[in-house]
Motif scaffolding. Structure first.
Motif, PDB file in Angstrom:
ATOM      1  N   SER A   5       0.853  -1.181   0.000  1.00 27.95           N
ATOM      2  CA  SER A   5       0.000   0.000   0.000  1.00 27.95           C
ATOM      3  C   SER A   5       0.886   1.226   0.000  1.00 27.95           C
ATOM      4  O   SER A   5       2.043   1.176   0.443  1.00 27.95           O
ATOM      5  CB  SER A   5      -0.922   0.032   1.229  1.00 27.95           C
ATOM      6  N   SER A  42      -4.324  10.581  -7.028  1.00 25.39           N
ATOM      7  CA  SER A  42      -3.829   9.214  -7.163  1.00 25.39           C
ATOM      8  C   SER A  42      -3.217   8.998  -8.545  1.00 25.39           C
ATOM      9  O   SER A  42      -3.461   9.761  -9.479  1.00 25.39           O
ATOM     10  CB  SER A  42      -4.961   8.202  -6.955  1.00 25.39           C
ATOM     11  N   GLN A 102      -4.486   5.076  -4.137  1.00 20.72           N
ATOM     12  CA  GLN A 102      -4.327   5.830  -2.893  1.00 20.72           C
ATOM     13  C   GLN A 102      -3.661   7.182  -3.117  1.00 20.72           C
ATOM     14  O   GLN A 102      -2.944   7.385  -4.102  1.00 20.72           O
ATOM     15  CB  GLN A 102      -3.531   4.991  -1.885  1.00 20.72           C
ATOM     16  N   SER A 103      -3.884   8.081  -2.169  1.00 17.91           N
ATOM     17  CA  SER A 103      -3.343   9.443  -2.272  1.00 17.91           C
ATOM     18  C   SER A 103      -2.816   9.877  -0.912  1.00 17.91           C
ATOM     19  O   SER A 103      -2.843   9.109   0.055  1.00 17.91           O
ATOM     20  CB  SER A 103      -4.438  10.402  -2.751  1.00 17.91           C
ATOM     21  N   ILE A 137      -4.187  -1.518  -5.088  1.00 17.31           N
ATOM     22  CA  ILE A 137      -4.621  -0.377  -4.282  1.00 17.31           C
ATOM     23  C   ILE A 137      -3.589   0.747  -4.271  1.00 17.31           C
ATOM     24  O   ILE A 137      -3.929   1.910  -4.067  1.00 17.31           O
ATOM     25  CB  ILE A 137      -4.945  -0.827  -2.839  1.00 17.31           C
ATOM     26  N   THR A 138      -2.305   0.418  -4.527  1.00 12.61           N
ATOM     27  CA  THR A 138      -1.273   1.462  -4.500  1.00 12.61           C
ATOM     28  C   THR A 138      -1.523   2.533  -5.559  1.00 12.61           C
ATOM     29  O   THR A 138      -1.086   3.671  -5.408  1.00 12.61           O
ATOM     30  CB  THR A 138       0.138   0.864  -4.719  1.00 12.61           C
TER      31      THR A 138
END
Length: 238
Positions: free
Chosen positions: A45, A102, A163-164, A159-160
């Motif tokens: 993540s 993101s 994400q922000s 998911i990486t």
């Protein structure tokens, strides 16, 4: 009386790679007298990778230049926030995300050939199709080396890319950007947008997405340029 202290250099790999991917750049930096550490991020993540990189940065004895390739750019953008140790950021064809932004959000506006070559496994980790790896990721690397890269690629959790982070370190830290003009992973125009938005000192070269492998001298030169600015500042203060 001059009391110059060279900054430590922290190298952050991107997706589908690990710290050994800097193997061509590391000797060049060591030969120039720098302390170098390559982070090994889990790619599970973005917050986890930021936390891992922050620990490495905080373990350095003095000023730091943080360098990120590709996704590693997003990591240093978060890891350096609020840390006065980090004096310069260097992006190597990297994601210089803005606050609450993101990777998938940005790449959606400028799709690349890489996107069509990515496939998830049963657990949602993303791989690059080995048959397409050389063409879309590292076309200026020898076929043999690209084959090894494809076989040893470290998958990234999907998911990486979603994400922000709330703050971006480049808003307060001087930045450098190496733009890869022949990149088939992050479109050059998107790299140019991010570099311009940061006000980064930008160098453009004809390279694939992995210039740190195909043109390590050019990459090392830019890192040393950024590091030299830190030495100058430190000397002036002393």
């Amino acid at each position: 009386m001059s009391n110059e202290i060279k900054p430590s250099i922290v190298l952050v790999h991107g997706s589908w790679a690990d710290g050994t991917s800097w193997q061509h750049v590391i000797p060049l930096l060591l030969q120039d007298g720098y302390t170098v550490t390559a982070v090994q991020n889990p790619l599970i993540s973005l917050p986890d990778d930021i936390a891992t990189t922050k620990r490495v940065i905080e373990s350095q004895p003095g000023p730091v230049v943080a360098v990120g390739h590709s996704y590693g750019g997003a990591v240093i953008t978060g890891a350096a926030v609020g840390n006065p140790q980090v004096k310069a950021l260097v992006y190597i064809a990297g994601w210089a995300l803005g606050p609450n932004e993101s990777i998938s959000q940005l790449i959606g506006n400028a799709p690349s050939p890489l996107v069509k070559a990515i496939a998830p496994d049963a657990a949602g980790f993303l791989y690059i199709d080995r048959e397409k790896f050389h063409e879309v990721f590292a076309h200026d690397v020898s076929p043999v080396e690209a084959q090894v890269m494809a076989v040893t690629q470290k998958p990234a959790a999907s998911i990486t890319f979603e994400q922000s982070m709330e703050s971006a370190a480049w808003q307060t830290i001087p930045s450098w950007y190496l733009l890869a003009q022949d990149d088939r992973a992050i479109p050059p125009e998107l790299q140019r947008f991010m570099a311009n938005r940061m006000g980064a000192k930008t160098t453009e070269i004809r390279a694939s997405h992995v210039p740190y492998i195909s043109q390590p001298r050019e990459v090392a030169n830019l890192i040393i340029e950024a590091a030299s600015s830190v030495v100058t500042v430190s000397s002036a203060v002393k």
